[in-house]
Design an enzyme around this catalytic site. Structure first.
Site, PDB file in Angstrom:
ATOM      1  N   VAL A   1     -58.476 -45.522  76.549  1.00 43.92           N
ATOM      2  CA  VAL A   1     -59.508 -44.595  77.569  1.00 43.92           C
ATOM      3  C   VAL A   1     -58.639 -43.195  77.927  1.00 43.92           C
ATOM      4  CG1 VAL A   1     -60.668 -46.353  78.423  1.00 43.92           C
ATOM      5  CG2 VAL A   1     -58.855 -45.778  79.889  1.00 43.92           C
ATOM      6  N   TYR A   2     -57.466 -43.072  77.709  1.00 45.00           N
ATOM      7  CA  TYR A   2     -56.662 -42.030  77.987  1.00 45.00           C
ATOM      8  C   TYR A   2     -57.198 -40.978  77.131  1.00 45.00           C
ATOM      9  CZ  TYR A   2     -53.315 -44.643  80.869  1.00 45.00           C
ATOM     10  OH  TYR A   2     -52.717 -45.691  81.957  1.00 45.00           O
ATOM     11  N   SER A   3     -57.798 -39.879  77.635  1.00 46.13           N
ATOM     12  CA  SER A   3     -58.435 -38.683  76.964  1.00 46.13           C
ATOM     13  C   SER A   3     -59.104 -39.299  75.782  1.00 46.13           C
ATOM     14  CB  SER A   3     -57.280 -37.901  76.555  1.00 46.13           C
ATOM     15  OG  SER A   3     -56.718 -37.048  77.554  1.00 46.13           O
TER      16      SER A   3
END
Length: 344
Positions: free
Chosen positions: A61-63
């Site tokens: 989900v990071y970026s």
């Protein structure tokens, strides 16, 4: 760099690891954290490896996957020198199977992460949140399958409640499946809830803590001070609503204590805050993040020395908070404390 055993596994991890939430810079939260591209990421990774910090933590989900992509490109050609930790489970889309830890989702998420990272295996796969809709047996059997396939080497949890982690460990033991060896948790001088139940559990079950946001969501950098506005450029302007809360007066009391200790020993406030964490039971690695080289080098300066016991006691006192029931009797009543000593 000091290396510590990750929980009950045989894997050695650095006391400081690097969080790559600043890679990619997509979306309102992660763009406020940072937007390192491949070239800058490669430079930051070079600095980490020179210092012996060879564990890099990311998440799908990071970026929206960009963090994994940038990390994969930045370590290209030196995969054997690094340990990769990534997480999955949080929503990656609006579809009914775009979130959670079902067999369908887990297998697909791991395959997608491997493609983005450009690698054949993940050293440590952590479940980003507990999925109450999927049977624990389904989750753990799928993880066992992924490990047997050589796509994952170790597994861990992140942001689990105590009963969720203990149930998972018990089910794994019952079926002979791999156990979680890591628990990625929020822990800082400004947020000590981890000590109430999760730390004793991790201590008892030999699960190693990987600490996220060791500087209290940017509040323990030395830039947030009593009677002063939040400085320009602080990510708190844009991200405070997503971070763990802390009572204002308590925060300033902690910062005052950090200032005093830092001045005594000639260290920065962040270094002292991280060194305090490294002195705590169950902590295998503290995940530091940085938007630039100066921040990273300062954070890496938190190892190679130790706080004196008297300094730790002062920081403990400044940051202490009475836990809620059923934990407080073990702090306030002698009979409870004699029966159940805490590991801190």
């Amino acid at each position: 760099m000091e290396y510590r055993t990750l929980g009950a596994s045989g894997l050695k991890v650095p006391a400081l690891s690097f969080g790559t939430g600043t890679f990619g810079g997509k979306g309102p939260l992660f763009s406020a954290w940072g937007n390192s591209g491949v070239d800058e990421a490669r430079r930051l990774i070079d600095i980490c490896l020179d210092a012996g910090a060879n564990l890099f933590d990311t998440a799908d989900v990071y970026s929206d996957g960009a963090s994994e992509e940038v990390l994969g490109a930045a370590i290209h050609g030196r995969r054997d020198r690094v340990l990769i930790s990534t997480k999955t489970g949080l929503p990656m889309g609006d579809g009914p199977n775009d979130a959670g830890l079902s067999r369908h989702r887990l297998i697909g998420a791991v395959e997608a992460a491997l493609r983005r990272l450009g690698t054949e295996y993940i050293d440590l796969l952590q479940l980003h949140a507990f999925d109450a809709f999927t049977p624990v047996e389904e989750v753990l059997h799928t993880l066992d399958t992924l490990i047997r396939a050589g796509k994952v080497r170790y597994i861990g949890a992140s942001n689990f409640a105590g009963w969720q982690l203990m149930k998972s460990l018990a089910v794994a033991d019952h079926h002979g499946w791999p156990r979680y060896v890591a628990h990625q948790v929020y822990y800082s001088l400004a947020g000590r809830d981890y000590e109430w139940e999760l730390m004793p559990l991790d201590f008892d079950q030999k699960v190693g803590a990987l600490v996220w946001s060791p500087l209290g969501w940017g509040r323990l950098t030395g830039k947030v001070r009593r009677g002063q506005p939040i400085p320009q450029g602080s990510r708190l302007h844009d991200t405070a609503q997503w971070g763990p809360p802390v009572e204002e007066e308590r925060l300033y009391r902690i910062v005052d204590a950090l200032d005093a200790v830092a001045a005594e020993i000639g260290r920065s406030v962040p270094q002292v805050a991280i060194a305090w964490l490294l002195s705590r039971p169950t902590v295998s690695s503290v995940i530091v993040g940085a938007r630039n080289e100066a921040q990273l080098r300062d954070n890496l300066g938190a190892v190679g020395w130790k706080l004196e016991p008297e300094q730790i006691t002062r920081l403990d006192a400044a940051s202490d908070v009475m836990p809620a029931y059923p934990y407080y009797p073990y702090r306030t009543q002698e009979g409870f404390a004699r029966l159940n000593p805490m590991p801190v």
